[in-house]
Design a protein around this motif. Structure first.
Motif, PDB file in Angstrom:
ATOM      1  N   ASN A   1       0.812  -1.215   0.000  1.00 46.85           N
ATOM      2  CA  ASN A   1       0.000   0.000   0.000  1.00 46.85           C
ATOM      3  C   ASN A   1       0.848   1.269   0.000  1.00 46.85           C
ATOM      4  OD1 ASN A   1      -2.636   1.092  -0.056  1.00 46.85           O
ATOM      5  ND2 ASN A   1      -2.515   1.587   2.123  1.00 46.85           N
ATOM      6  N   GLY A   2       2.177   1.096  -0.005  1.00 45.06           N
ATOM      7  CA  GLY A   2       3.076   2.244  -0.096  1.00 45.06           C
ATOM      8  C   GLY A   2       3.813   2.576   1.184  1.00 45.06           C
ATOM      9  N   ILE A   3       3.673   1.730   2.198  1.00 47.47           N
ATOM     10  CA  ILE A   3       4.344   2.020   3.469  1.00 47.47           C
ATOM     11  C   ILE A   3       5.849   2.071   3.290  1.00 47.47           C
ATOM     12  CG2 ILE A   3       4.896   0.983   5.714  1.00 47.47           C
ATOM     13  CD1 ILE A   3       2.324   2.541   5.686  1.00 47.47           C
ATOM     14  N   GLN A   4       6.400   1.259   2.363  1.00 53.15           N
ATOM     15  CA  GLN A   4       7.849   1.256   2.186  1.00 53.15           C
ATOM     16  C   GLN A   4       8.370   2.601   1.725  1.00 53.15           C
ATOM     17  OE1 GLN A   4       5.714  -0.195   0.225  1.00 53.15           O
ATOM     18  NE2 GLN A   4       6.368  -0.343  -1.900  1.00 53.15           N
ATOM     19  N   ASN A   5       7.578   3.313   0.891  1.00 51.61           N
ATOM     20  CA  ASN A   5       7.996   4.642   0.432  1.00 51.61           C
ATOM     21  C   ASN A   5       7.940   5.666   1.569  1.00 51.61           C
ATOM     22  OD1 ASN A   5       8.318   3.703  -2.226  1.00 51.61           O
ATOM     23  ND2 ASN A   5       6.148   4.033  -2.681  1.00 51.61           N
TER      24      ASN A   5
ATOM     25  N   MET B   1      -2.402   7.538   7.107  1.00 49.29           N
ATOM     26  CA  MET B   1      -3.754   8.013   6.814  1.00 49.29           C
ATOM     27  C   MET B   1      -4.322   7.346   5.556  1.00 49.29           C
ATOM     28  SD  MET B   1      -3.246  12.095   7.546  1.00 49.29           S
ATOM     29  CE  MET B   1      -4.941  12.465   7.052  1.00 49.29           C
ATOM     30  N   SER B   2      -3.465   6.724   4.750  1.00 52.77           N
ATOM     31  CA  SER B   2      -3.947   6.088   3.524  1.00 52.77           C
ATOM     32  C   SER B   2      -4.810   4.869   3.808  1.00 52.77           C
ATOM     33  CB  SER B   2      -2.757   5.682   2.644  1.00 52.77           C
ATOM     34  OG  SER B   2      -1.935   4.725   3.303  1.00 52.77           O
ATOM     35  N   PHE B   3      -4.765   4.358   5.024  1.00 48.11           N
ATOM     36  CA  PHE B   3      -5.600   3.214   5.388  1.00 48.11           C
ATOM     37  C   PHE B   3      -7.020   3.631   5.762  1.00 48.11           C
ATOM     38  CE2 PHE B   3      -1.292   1.774   5.934  1.00 48.11           C
ATOM     39  CZ  PHE B   3      -1.322   0.478   5.452  1.00 48.11           C
ATOM     40  N   GLN B   4      -7.260   4.917   5.802  1.00 45.09           N
ATOM     41  CA  GLN B   4      -8.575   5.437   6.141  1.00 45.09           C
ATOM     42  C   GLN B   4      -9.232   6.034   4.908  1.00 45.09           C
ATOM     43  OE1 GLN B   4      -8.556   8.346   9.252  1.00 45.09           O
ATOM     44  NE2 GLN B   4     -10.776   8.601   9.265  1.00 45.09           N
ATOM     45  N   GLY B   5     -10.371   5.490   4.539  1.00 50.04           N
ATOM     46  CA  GLY B   5     -11.111   6.000   3.400  1.00 50.04           C
ATOM     47  C   GLY B   5     -12.201   6.947   3.826  1.00 50.04           C
ATOM     48  N   ALA B   6     -13.040   7.317   2.880  1.00 51.76           N
ATOM     49  CA  ALA B   6     -14.128   8.249   3.175  1.00 51.76           C
ATOM     50  C   ALA B   6     -15.173   7.621   4.078  1.00 51.76           C
ATOM     51  CB  ALA B   6     -14.768   8.717   1.874  1.00 51.76           C
TER      52      ALA B   6
ATOM     53  N   ALA C   1      -7.160  -3.551  10.471  1.00 55.01           N
ATOM     54  CA  ALA C   1      -6.153  -4.613  10.547  1.00 55.01           C
ATOM     55  C   ALA C   1      -4.880  -4.202   9.801  1.00 55.01           C
ATOM     56  CB  ALA C   1      -6.719  -5.908   9.967  1.00 55.01           C
ATOM     57  N   GLY C   2      -5.060  -3.645   8.592  1.00 55.31           N
ATOM     58  CA  GLY C   2      -3.896  -3.164   7.845  1.00 55.31           C
ATOM     59  C   GLY C   2      -3.224  -2.002   8.528  1.00 55.31           C
ATOM     60  N   LEU C   3      -4.019  -1.123   9.134  1.00 54.51           N
ATOM     61  CA  LEU C   3      -3.464   0.005   9.865  1.00 54.51           C
ATOM     62  C   LEU C   3      -2.644  -0.470  11.061  1.00 54.51           C
ATOM     63  CD1 LEU C   3      -3.246   3.042  10.364  1.00 54.51           C
ATOM     64  CD2 LEU C   3      -5.417   2.937  11.588  1.00 54.51           C
TER      65      LEU C   3
END
Length: 269
Positions: A57-61, A223-228, A234-236
């Motif tokens: 999901n981009g955490i590495q960046n 914050m990318s793990f939170q949508g509208a 779990a991913g967070l």
């Protein structure tokens, strides 16, 4: 027998401080449904894919950006604070006491109370949406504690060390880099860890100053793990474990130096 109350107190403190991380670690192996249905129990099926999904999901960046920002902050804080503290402690001049007081006063200034002035300054300097918009404030707000600790340490070192170096023909730079810095490794480790933790966890400035996803830091990336309408808890949780591990490992590796450094820097000059 006299130590039993102390051990009980320490055990209680360990449970209070360690339980949130343990709960987060356990939650990172659950599904989102089980996260709500069984929030306090162990997962029925350990879902290791949460870490894979968090990484993809981009955490590495975001993790890499946080490493870069933290590294520059630590190096900048160590070099700047060490040089300032050395001059104030070993080469006092007219007004040096006032300057030291100004640095120490910076400890009581709330970090985020300067958000609007800093934003206007960065805007005037055309530094918004660059890593430099974080480097400069992070280093500046790490300096008060760093100067306070290093000044106390440099001040209590015996004059004989400096006099012996002068007799050997050493100049001020050689005295600083070859005599004082090697002796201050413990206090420097303390300053480095404090600066690293502050830079690693800082959220507000990174949120306001950085809009480009390519350079945003880890706290913003979470914050990318939170949508509208939904949140991948779990991913967070998995992402939070990934973000917390580097700081925990850093402290575990240098905890002895932190204790020694705080004790050494507490000497009153």
């Amino acid at each position: 027998m006299k130590k039993i109350p102390t051990y009980v107190f320490l055990l209680i403190m360990l449970l209070l401080t360690g339980f949130p991380f343990l709960w987060m670690l356990i939650s990172s192996f659950k599904t989102n449904i089980e996260f709500f249905d069984n929030p306090w129990g162990l997962p029925k099926n350990w879902v290791f894919e949460n870490y894979t999904n968090a990484w993809e999901n981009g955490i590495q960046n975001y993790l890499l950006n946080s490493v870069i920002v933290t590294f520059v902050t630590v190096v900048g804080t160590l070099l700047t604070a060490a040089m300032i503290s050395f001059i104030l402690a070993r080469r006092p001049f007219k007004g040096s006491g006032l300057l030291l007081s100004l640095f120490v006063t910076g400890i009581i200034i709330p970090f985020h109370s300067t958000l609007i002035p800093l934003f206007l300054i960065m805007q005037k300097m055309h530094l918004l949406n660059t890593r430099f918009s974080l480097y400069l404030p992070y280093i500046a707000f790490s300096l008060p504690v760093a100067v306070f600790l290093l000044y106390g340490f440099f001040k209590q070192l015996p004059k004989e060390l400096e006099e012996a170096a002068l007799i050997d023909g050493a100049g001020i730079y050689r005295i600083f880099f070859q005599v004082f810095l090697p002796l201050s490794r413990a206090i420097l480790a303390t300053v480095a860890i404090l600066a690293a933790i502050n830079a690693w966890n800082e959220f507000m400035l990174a949120l306001v100053f950085l809009s480009d996803n390519a350079i945003q830091t880890l706290p913003i990336g979470l914050m990318s793990f939170q949508g509208a309408f939904t949140t991948d808890y779990a991913g967070l949780s998995a992402a939070l474990v990934i973000s917390a591990l580097p700081v925990i490992l850093l402290y575990v590796l240098f905890q002895e130096n932190v204790t020694k450094g705080l004790t050494a820097g507490a000497v009153k000059g």
